[in-house]
Design an enzyme around this catalytic site. Structure first.
Site, PDB file in Angstrom:
ATOM      1  N   GLY A 278      21.322   0.630  -6.482  1.00  0.00           N
ATOM      2  CA  GLY A 278      20.353   1.448  -5.749  1.00  0.00           C
ATOM      3  C   GLY A 278      18.947   0.872  -5.690  1.00  0.00           C
ATOM      4  O   GLY A 278      18.073   1.446  -5.069  1.00  0.00           O
TER       5      GLY A 278
ATOM      6  N   THR B 126      29.869 -12.444   0.400  1.00  0.00           N
ATOM      7  CA  THR B 126      29.576 -13.884   0.436  1.00  0.00           C
ATOM      8  C   THR B 126      30.832 -14.712   0.154  1.00  0.00           C
ATOM      9  O   THR B 126      31.128 -15.667   0.848  1.00  0.00           O
ATOM     10  CB  THR B 126      28.497 -14.242  -0.619  1.00  0.00           C
ATOM     11  OG1 THR B 126      27.492 -13.235  -0.587  1.00  0.00           O
ATOM     12  CG2 THR B 126      27.864 -15.576  -0.331  1.00  0.00           C
TER      13      THR B 126
ATOM     14  N   VAL C  61      20.920  -4.058 -10.166  1.00  0.00           N
ATOM     15  CA  VAL C  61      20.640  -2.665 -10.484  1.00  0.00           C
ATOM     16  C   VAL C  61      21.059  -1.816  -9.283  1.00  0.00           C
ATOM     17  O   VAL C  61      20.573  -2.010  -8.176  1.00  0.00           O
ATOM     18  CB  VAL C  61      19.144  -2.472 -10.819  1.00  0.00           C
ATOM     19  CG1 VAL C  61      18.844  -1.017 -11.076  1.00  0.00           C
ATOM     20  CG2 VAL C  61      18.779  -3.311 -12.039  1.00  0.00           C
TER      21      VAL C  61
ATOM     22  N   LYS D  85      20.258 -14.616 -13.047  1.00  0.00           N
ATOM     23  CA  LYS D  85      20.383 -15.809 -12.195  1.00  0.00           C
ATOM     24  C   LYS D  85      19.491 -16.961 -12.702  1.00  0.00           C
ATOM     25  O   LYS D  85      19.547 -18.073 -12.171  1.00  0.00           O
ATOM     26  CB  LYS D  85      20.035 -15.459 -10.750  1.00  0.00           C
ATOM     27  CG  LYS D  85      21.038 -14.487 -10.125  1.00  0.00           C
ATOM     28  CD  LYS D  85      20.593 -14.000  -8.762  1.00  0.00           C
ATOM     29  CE  LYS D  85      21.508 -12.914  -8.242  1.00  0.00           C
ATOM     30  NZ  LYS D  85      21.380 -11.626  -8.969  1.00  0.00           N
TER      31      LYS D  85
ATOM     32  N   ILE E  72       9.985  -9.249 -16.180  1.00  0.00           N
ATOM     33  CA  ILE E  72      11.326  -8.908 -15.707  1.00  0.00           C
ATOM     34  C   ILE E  72      11.927 -10.174 -15.132  1.00  0.00           C
ATOM     35  O   ILE E  72      11.438 -10.715 -14.139  1.00  0.00           O
ATOM     36  CB  ILE E  72      11.283  -7.822 -14.607  1.00  0.00           C
ATOM     37  CG1 ILE E  72      10.522  -6.593 -15.075  1.00  0.00           C
ATOM     38  CG2 ILE E  72      12.689  -7.475 -14.137  1.00  0.00           C
ATOM     39  CD1 ILE E  72      11.139  -5.848 -16.212  1.00  0.00           C
ATOM     40  N   SER E  73      12.988 -10.674 -15.766  1.00  0.00           N
ATOM     41  CA  SER E  73      13.656 -11.870 -15.275  1.00  0.00           C
ATOM     42  C   SER E  73      15.023 -11.479 -14.709  1.00  0.00           C
ATOM     43  O   SER E  73      15.241 -10.333 -14.344  1.00  0.00           O
ATOM     44  CB  SER E  73      13.774 -12.910 -16.388  1.00  0.00           C
ATOM     45  OG  SER E  73      14.203 -14.146 -15.852  1.00  0.00           O
TER      46      SER E  73
ATOM     47  N   GLU F 114       0.816  -1.213   0.000  1.00  0.00           N
ATOM     48  CA  GLU F 114       0.000   0.000   0.000  1.00  0.00           C
ATOM     49  C   GLU F 114       0.853   1.268   0.000  1.00  0.00           C
ATOM     50  O   GLU F 114       0.610   2.200  -0.773  1.00  0.00           O
ATOM     51  CB  GLU F 114      -0.906  -0.001   1.235  1.00  0.00           C
ATOM     52  CG  GLU F 114      -1.851   1.189   1.293  1.00  0.00           C
ATOM     53  CD  GLU F 114      -2.465   1.383   2.670  1.00  0.00           C
ATOM     54  OE1 GLU F 114      -3.535   1.986   2.736  1.00  0.00           O
ATOM     55  OE2 GLU F 114      -1.867   0.930   3.657  1.00  0.00           O
TER      56      GLU F 114
END
Length: 240
Positions: free
Chosen positions: A155, A177, A153, A115, A111-112, A22
């Site tokens: 930000g 990682t 992407v 990965k 939008i893929s 919302e």
């Protein structure tokens, strides 16, 4: 939100913003209305898994193009919550695609992610599954199904750089990682612009892969950010 900004600037007749969050929906609608562009903005509070609701939106507004960006995408969180990811990323895509077909929407852009290529984690696997769903129905229908893959992407919500900046601000540690992990980066406006272009170019069933430039070693990126913040890396060579 950046896709809707650019669609508005490109003078779409109407922009229908659909979100289950919302506050996010309220924020982007308020921002777009402040641009003083002569466009109708409609805010629809809905969940992608509610096929009836998505169908109503497509038919009521006579939608031409859907940009389907709804997905859980944070790799470690998705590993901990695989069923929610399957429900949202796979079934949500399937239900939206079916709603688009029934309403004879002209173009459906998913939008893929990079990965989704030989996926090694659940997030990538759910996005690859979503692509396969669209490819399986692309050949037999009027709606053009287009998929766009890209990497990180800068930000965007949950991206590495804001996280590193916060960790540096807190005095560390900065969590990487693995020292050999590489990532491709692009800016939010650049990614959104290319998604819109891919949607216009797609013939149906295509997977577009955005040219992300040269990869960046996350370890080196973290070290650079520490130096740019006026600090030094604490390691075996520099224990102080």
């Amino acid at each position: 939100s950046e896709i809707s900004r650019q669609v508005a600037r490109n003078k779409a007749k109407k922009v229908i913003l659909v979100d289950s969050n919302e506050y996010a929906l309220y924020s982007i609608k308020k921002e777009l209305e402040s641009l003083e562009i002569n466009i109708d903005f409609c805010a629809v509070l809905a969940n992608v898994n509610n096929k009836k609701r998505i169908s109503e939106v497509c038919q009521t507004f006579n939608v031409d193009t859907i940009y389907h960006t709804a997905a859980y995408k944070h790799v470690p969180l998705v590993e901990e919550n695989p069923f929610e990811a399957v429900f949202n990323n796979i079934l949500g895509t399937k239900r939206c695609a079916e709603a688009a077909l029934e309403a004879e929407v002209e173009t459906f852009v998913l939008i893929s992610t990079d990965k989704a290529v030989r996926p090694t984690n659940i997030m990538g696997a759910t996005k690859r599954f979503s692509e396969l769903i669209l490819q399986s129905i692309a050949s037999q229908n009027k709606t053009r199904m287009t998929m766009v893959r890209f990497g990180n992407v800068i930000g965007s919500s949950g991206s590495a750089i804001p996280l590193f900046q916060q960790q540096i601000k807190d005095g560390g540690p900065v969590t990487v990682t693995h020292p050999d992990v590489i990532r491709y980066f692009m800016s939010i406006p650049e990614a959104a612009e290319l998604v819109i272009q891919a949607g216009a170019m797609g013939k149906g069933g295509d997977v577009f892969v955005l040219d992300m430039g040269e990869p960046v070693k996350i370890y080196e990126l973290a070290k650079k950010l520490i130096k740019l913040s006026g600090m030094e890396v604490k390691d075996a060579d520099n224990p102080e």
